[in-house]
Design a protein around this motif. Sequence first.
Motif, short mmCIF file in Angstrom:
data_model
loop_
_atom_site.label_atom_id
_atom_site.label_comp_id
_atom_site.label_asym_id
_atom_site.label_seq_id
_atom_site.Cartn_x
_atom_site.Cartn_y
_atom_site.Cartn_z
N THR A 15 45.99 48.77 31.19
CA THR A 15 46.27 49.08 32.11
C THR A 15 46.06 50.28 33.01
O THR A 15 46.94 51.26 33.31
N SER A 16 44.87 50.43 32.67
CA SER A 16 44.37 51.09 33.65
C SER A 16 44.03 50.36 35.08
O SER A 16 44.08 49.51 35.47
N SER A 17 43.53 51.09 35.93
CA SER A 17 43.38 50.88 37.10
C SER A 17 42.07 50.05 37.03
O SER A 17 41.45 50.52 36.37
N THR A 18 42.30 48.71 37.84
CA THR A 18 41.11 48.02 37.15
C THR A 18 40.49 48.10 39.00
O THR A 18 41.45 47.56 39.48
N THR A 19 39.06 47.33 39.19
CA THR A 19 38.72 46.82 40.87
C THR A 19 38.64 45.18 40.47
O THR A 19 38.85 44.92 40.13
N ILE A 20 39.91 44.63 41.58
CA ILE A 20 40.33 43.63 41.53
C ILE A 20 39.06 43.33 42.74
O ILE A 20 38.96 41.59 43.11
N TYR A 21 38.29 43.78 44.46
CA TYR A 21 37.83 43.56 44.53
C TYR A 21 36.68 44.23 44.94
O TYR A 21 37.01 45.76 45.58
N SER A 22 35.63 44.66 45.16
CA SER A 22 34.71 45.18 45.94
C SER A 22 33.13 44.47 46.64
O SER A 22 33.19 43.31 46.77
N GLY A 23 32.60 45.87 46.45
CA GLY A 23 31.72 44.93 47.11
C GLY A 23 31.67 44.70 48.36
O GLY A 23 30.37 43.68 49.52
N VAL A 24 31.89 44.99 49.42
CA VAL A 24 32.44 44.86 50.88
C VAL A 24 30.76 45.58 51.66
O VAL A 24 30.62 46.85 51.77
N VAL A 25 30.14 44.65 52.12
CA VAL A 25 29.18 45.70 52.99
C VAL A 25 28.80 44.73 54.72
O VAL A 25 28.64 43.47 54.74
N GLY A 26 29.67 45.32 55.51
CA GLY A 26 30.22 44.94 56.71
C GLY A 26 31.67 45.04 56.98
O GLY A 26 32.21 46.38 56.95
N THR A 27 32.49 44.10 57.44
CA THR A 27 33.67 43.51 57.31
C THR A 27 34.17 42.77 56.44
O THR A 27 33.40 41.90 56.36
N ALA A 28 35.32 43.09 55.60
CA ALA A 28 35.79 41.72 54.76
C ALA A 28 37.50 41.09 55.12
O ALA A 28 38.02 42.44 55.40
N ILE A 29 37.90 40.33 55.37
CA ILE A 29 39.40 40.28 55.89
C ILE A 29 39.85 38.92 55.06
O ILE A 29 39.29 38.39 54.23
N ALA A 30 40.74 39.91 53.81
CA ALA A 30 41.09 39.67 52.75
C ALA A 30 41.96 38.60 52.92
O ALA A 30 43.52 39.62 53.79
N ASN A 31 42.63 37.20 53.23
CA ASN A 31 43.51 36.31 53.86
C ASN A 31 44.94 35.92 52.18
O ASN A 31 45.74 36.03 52.29
N SER A 32 44.15 36.34 50.74
CA SER A 32 45.12 36.24 49.34
C SER A 32 45.32 37.51 48.67
O SER A 32 43.67 37.17 48.14
N ILE A 33 46.65 37.75 47.90
CA ILE A 33 45.90 38.06 47.17
C ILE A 33 47.39 37.56 46.06
O ILE A 33 48.36 38.48 46.33
N ASN A 34 47.02 37.08 45.01
CA ASN A 34 47.75 36.26 43.83
C ASN A 34 47.69 36.77 42.60
O ASN A 34 46.54 37.00 42.18
N ILE A 35 49.02 37.27 42.97
CA ILE A 35 48.93 37.59 40.90
C ILE A 35 49.63 36.85 39.90
O ILE A 35 51.06 36.75 40.35
N SER A 36 49.20 36.76 39.10
CA SER A 36 49.88 35.12 37.75
C SER A 36 49.96 35.46 36.60
O SER A 36 49.94 36.75 36.43
N ASN A 37 50.97 35.85 36.22
CA ASN A 37 51.63 36.13 34.95
C ASN A 37 51.91 35.03 33.91
O ASN A 37 52.20 33.94 34.39
N ILE A 38 50.31 35.15 33.06
CA ILE A 38 50.26 34.52 32.46
C ILE A 38 50.56 34.42 31.00
O ILE A 38 50.86 33.53 30.45
N ASP A 39 51.85 35.30 30.57
CA ASP A 39 52.40 35.44 29.51
C ASP A 39 53.81 34.58 29.74
O ASP A 39 54.60 34.08 30.47
N SER A 40 54.66 33.97 28.36
CA SER A 40 55.92 33.43 28.92
C SER A 40 57.09 34.27 28.16
O SER A 40 57.96 33.45 28.91
N PHE A 41 56.74 35.58 27.59
CA PHE A 41 58.54 36.18 27.53
C PHE A 41 57.99 37.76 28.26
O PHE A 41 58.98 38.28 28.78
N ALA A 42 56.99 38.53 28.60
CA ALA A 42 57.37 39.63 29.44
C ALA A 42 57.17 39.54 31.36
O ALA A 42 56.50 38.71 31.81
#
Length: 106
Positions: A15-42
């Motif tokens: 539940t801590s802050s987690t890096t989901i993208y890094s390493g930009v050298v120059g410029t990066a264009i993020a086209n999509s960020i998808n978040i999936s819930n793999i739990d069946s109940f929560a």
Amino acid sequence: MPDTYKSQATKLTSTSSTTIYSGVVGTAIANSINISNIDSFASPTISVFLVKSGTSYSIISNAVIPPGTTLQILDAPMVCASGDTITATASIANDLECVVSVLEIT
């Protein structure tokens, strides 16, 4: 300048802050960020931030992800500069997975 298409996948195992993208050298264009819930109940929440020069800027805050669903949080491409990162914080560990698709221009 070469263009490289990449995707980066991350499981949010805490539940801590987690890096989901890094390493930009120059410029990066993020086209999509998808978040999936793999739990069946929560229904955890997610907050995603663009971090520029150590300052976090909210992309989405406390969004509820229902069980078994995916949320696409960008409605337009987002430009990232050298040194920028994208981080995510989940309310429940081990329920959410993130996939970020980017075009890196170096």
